[in-house]
Design an enzyme around this catalytic site. Structure first.
Site, PDB file in Angstrom:
ATOM      1  N   SER A  43       0.836  -1.198   0.000  1.00 48.35           N
ATOM      2  CA  SER A  43       0.000   0.000   0.000  1.00 48.35           C
ATOM      3  C   SER A  43       0.874   1.252   0.000  1.00 48.35           C
ATOM      4  O   SER A  43       1.928   1.288   0.636  1.00 48.35           O
ATOM      5  CB  SER A  43      -0.883   0.005   1.248  1.00 48.35           C
TER       6      SER A  43
ATOM      7  N   TYR B  45      -2.848   5.203  -3.734  1.00 46.00           N
ATOM      8  CA  TYR B  45      -3.940   6.163  -3.528  1.00 46.00           C
ATOM      9  C   TYR B  45      -3.482   7.495  -4.107  1.00 46.00           C
ATOM     10  O   TYR B  45      -2.326   7.896  -3.910  1.00 46.00           O
ATOM     11  CB  TYR B  45      -4.206   6.375  -2.038  1.00 46.00           C
TER      12      TYR B  45
ATOM     13  N   THR C 246      -6.537   2.034  -6.387  1.00 46.62           N
ATOM     14  CA  THR C 246      -7.733   1.664  -5.622  1.00 46.62           C
ATOM     15  C   THR C 246      -8.851   2.657  -5.903  1.00 46.62           C
ATOM     16  O   THR C 246      -8.668   3.873  -5.782  1.00 46.62           O
ATOM     17  CB  THR C 246      -7.389   1.577  -4.117  1.00 46.62           C
TER      18      THR C 246
ATOM     19  N   LYS D  88      -8.300  -1.582  -8.471  1.00 46.47           N
ATOM     20  CA  LYS D  88      -8.716  -2.443  -7.344  1.00 46.47           C
ATOM     21  C   LYS D  88      -9.984  -1.854  -6.735  1.00 46.47           C
ATOM     22  O   LYS D  88      -9.987  -0.708  -6.285  1.00 46.47           O
ATOM     23  CB  LYS D  88      -7.615  -2.491  -6.291  1.00 46.47           C
TER      24      LYS D  88
ATOM     25  N   HIS E 212     -13.190  -3.611  -0.530  1.00 51.09           N
ATOM     26  CA  HIS E 212     -12.277  -3.119   0.502  1.00 51.09           C
ATOM     27  C   HIS E 212     -12.507  -3.865   1.829  1.00 51.09           C
ATOM     28  O   HIS E 212     -12.379  -3.295   2.913  1.00 51.09           O
ATOM     29  CB  HIS E 212     -12.481  -1.608   0.703  1.00 51.09           C
TER      30      HIS E 212
HETATM   31  C1  LIG Z   1      -6.143  -2.761   8.117  1.00 50.10           C
HETATM   32  C2  LIG Z   1      -6.480  -2.663   6.657  1.00 50.10           C
HETATM   33  C3  LIG Z   1      -5.927  -1.650   5.889  1.00 50.10           C
HETATM   34  C4  LIG Z   1      -6.203  -1.574   4.514  1.00 50.10           C
HETATM   35  N1  LIG Z   1      -5.575  -0.634   3.759  1.00 50.10           N
HETATM   36  C5  LIG Z   1      -5.727  -0.647   2.415  1.00 50.10           C
HETATM   37  C6  LIG Z   1      -4.961   0.216   1.596  1.00 50.10           C
HETATM   38  O1  LIG Z   1      -4.106   0.973   2.051  1.00 50.10           O
HETATM   39  N2  LIG Z   1      -5.188   0.162   0.250  1.00 50.10           N
HETATM   40  C7  LIG Z   1      -6.111  -0.685  -0.321  1.00 50.10           C
HETATM   41  O2  LIG Z   1      -6.278  -0.691  -1.533  1.00 50.10           O
HETATM   42  N3  LIG Z   1      -6.821  -1.536   0.450  1.00 50.10           N
HETATM   43  C8  LIG Z   1      -6.651  -1.547   1.786  1.00 50.10           C
HETATM   44  N4  LIG Z   1      -7.344  -2.437   2.552  1.00 50.10           N
HETATM   45  C9  LIG Z   1      -8.259  -3.409   1.898  1.00 50.10           C
HETATM   46  C10 LIG Z   1      -7.510  -4.701   1.542  1.00 50.10           C
HETATM   47  O3  LIG Z   1      -6.572  -4.484   0.516  1.00 50.10           O
HETATM   48  C11 LIG Z   1      -8.486  -5.776   1.053  1.00 50.10           C
HETATM   49  O4  LIG Z   1      -9.237  -5.281  -0.031  1.00 50.10           O
HETATM   50  C12 LIG Z   1      -9.427  -6.290   2.140  1.00 50.10           C
HETATM   51  O5  LIG Z   1      -8.806  -6.274   3.399  1.00 50.10           O
HETATM   52  C13 LIG Z   1      -9.886  -7.706   1.811  1.00 50.10           C
HETATM   53  O6  LIG Z   1     -10.773  -8.189   2.754  1.00 50.10           O
HETATM   54  P1  LIG Z   1     -10.340  -9.105   4.017  1.00 50.10           P
HETATM   55  O7  LIG Z   1      -9.684  -8.194   5.003  1.00 50.10           O
HETATM   56  O8  LIG Z   1     -11.657  -9.588   4.510  1.00 50.10           O
HETATM   57  O9  LIG Z   1      -9.416 -10.174   3.528  1.00 50.10           O
HETATM   58  C14 LIG Z   1      -7.088  -2.514   3.921  1.00 50.10           C
HETATM   59  C15 LIG Z   1      -7.644  -3.523   4.720  1.00 50.10           C
HETATM   60  C16 LIG Z   1      -7.345  -3.611   6.057  1.00 50.10           C
HETATM   61  C17 LIG Z   1      -7.938  -4.744   6.869  1.00 50.10           C
END
Ligand SMILES: Cc1cc2nc3c(=O)[nH]c(=O)nc-3n(C[C@H](O)[C@H](O)[C@H](O)COP(=O)(O)O)c2cc1C
Length: 367
Positions: free
Chosen positions: A119, A142, A168, A221, A245
């Site tokens: 990220s 981002y 994203t 994404k 997300h």
């Molecule tokens: C703590 C956390 C931080 C996240 N930060 C980002 C991020 O910086 N960029 C992004 O595209 N998705 C982010 N996501 C989403 C994840 O990339 C992903 O789409 C999502 O966690 C998938 O679902 P799951 O947690 O149930 O496996 C984040 C998710 C979590 C749990």
């Protein structure tokens, strides 16, 4: 090493036998704010729940007597080799739960033999993370500035050797996350947040300009409809990443496995389709692939594994996924990922499993 905020000595990674054991240890090592940040979703957390329900709404139709003494789980995605079709999804502010932040996740995935996605909003940053392991890795951006800012970021990403760039698109604005509000807590990269208006102004033309300048595969994404999947392919993006997300952005979305079939149908094999959302077990991975995904992303479970036991914990989680994938495929009668298809599944009414994927966890930790 275990995440910040704990003085408990680390456990050897090979002492964890299930993902549930990693999750329980992570819970004990995280303070309430950090747990709420990772585990939480937006508003009523309906999207988050639907992700799980959608996975539980498919049952297997096992085939028998197919000589499954050798099961092959490896594949290639946009030129990178995957030991299992499980990617580490991008996560911001990873330093709040693991020493080394994003570099720990990248190192774990690379050492295991799969792809990490870094990220843009987690330390230690583009270059330092790239140096943590020479393996293939992707970068998620981002938009936090004007064209000159974007150009500079893309240049750094390419120079540091990342093999693909993800943009994203489900985060035009930051959602209302009530677990964080209850704690009066924001992840460090959101404190004094720079340039959120650029993410809200982000559009297809800007995305296309990024694609033109990148010189590496670029894709979006957070695609959630066949219509947007079609536009993304017409605009030449190199893959489709289906995601809501992890239910952390728009509440009351469909579960991602309920979206996947329409996207796969729209893609018609033109580009690979990746999906994430509540993927917690090898059986989840097998279901997504049977529905036409090329790989899945794992977010929260990655965080828990890293928080429990650092880089080694992340690798251990992937080993557990590998064992579960092989077991599921063998019992399903599939010898390679290419043999997975929708004939092995039947839709069943949700929610079939109110206790979640880890019914043996204490009730207050269940995902
Ligand atoms: C703590 C956390 C931080 C996240 N930060 C980002 C991020 O910086 N960029 C992004 O595209 N998705 C982010 N996501 C989403 C994840 O990339 C992903 O789409 C999502 O966690 C998938 O679902 P799951 O947690 O149930 O496996 C984040 C998710 C979590 C749990």
């Amino acid at each position: 090493m275990p995440g910040p905020g704990t003085n408990n000595p680390p456990r050897p990674a090979d002492s964890y036998f299930t993902a549930a054991e990693l999750i329980e240890d992570a819970f004990n090592r995280m303070n309430e704010s950090v747990w709420g940040y990772v585990a939480g979703g937006a508003e009523s957390e309906t999207s988050k729940r639907r992700n799980r329900d959608a996975l539980d709404s498919w049952a297997f139709r096992a085939r028998i007597l197919r000589r499954v003494d050798k099961v092959e789980t490896s594949s290639t995605l946009l030129g990178s080799k995957l030991r299992i079709p499980v990617l580490f999804a991008p996560m911001g502010s990873m330093d709040v739960f693991v020493d080394g932040g994003g570099a720990a996740g990248v190192e774990a995935a690379c050492r295991f033999g799969t792809l990490p996605i870094l990220s843009s909003v987690t330390p230690p940053g583009i270059e330092a993370t790239a140096k943590s392991h020479p393996g293939d890795k992707w970068f998620q951006l981002y938009i936090r500035g004007d064209d000159a800012w974007i150009f500079d970021m893309v240049r750094q990403v390419r120079q540091a050797g990342y093999k693909a760039l993800l943009l994203t698109v489900d985060t035009a604005v930051y959602s209302i996350r009530e677990r964080q509000i209850a704690q009066r807590w924001l992840p460090p990269t959101k404190r004094g947040d720079q340039g959120p208006e650029y993410q809200a102004m982000f559009d297809w033309d800007t995305a296309a300009r990024i694609k033109d300048m990148a010189g590496i595969p670029v894709f979006l994404k957070g695609i959630q409809t066949a219509e947007d999947a079609e536009i993304s392919m017409q605009r030449g993006f190199d893959a489709i990443y289906v995601s809501n997300h992890g239910g952390r952005q728009l509440d009351h979305s469909l579960g991602t496995l309920d979206i996947l079939p329409e996207i796969v149908e729209a893609a018609k094999g033109r580009v690979p389709v990746i999906v994430d959302g509540a993927v917690s077990r090898g059986s989840d991975v097998v279901k997504a692939l049977a529905l036409g995904a090329s790989a899945v992303g794992v977010g929260r479970l990655q965080a828990y594994a890293l928080a429990a036991a650092g880089v080694e914990g992340g690798m251990r989680l992937l080993e557990i996924f590998e064992k579960e994938i092989v077991t599921t495929m063998a019992l399903l009668g599939a010898r390679s990922l290419g043999e997975l298809n929708a004939s092995l599944l039947r839709a069943v009414p949700p929610p079939s499993n109110p206790d979640g994927p880890f019914p043996h966890l204490p009730a207050h930790i269940r995902l």
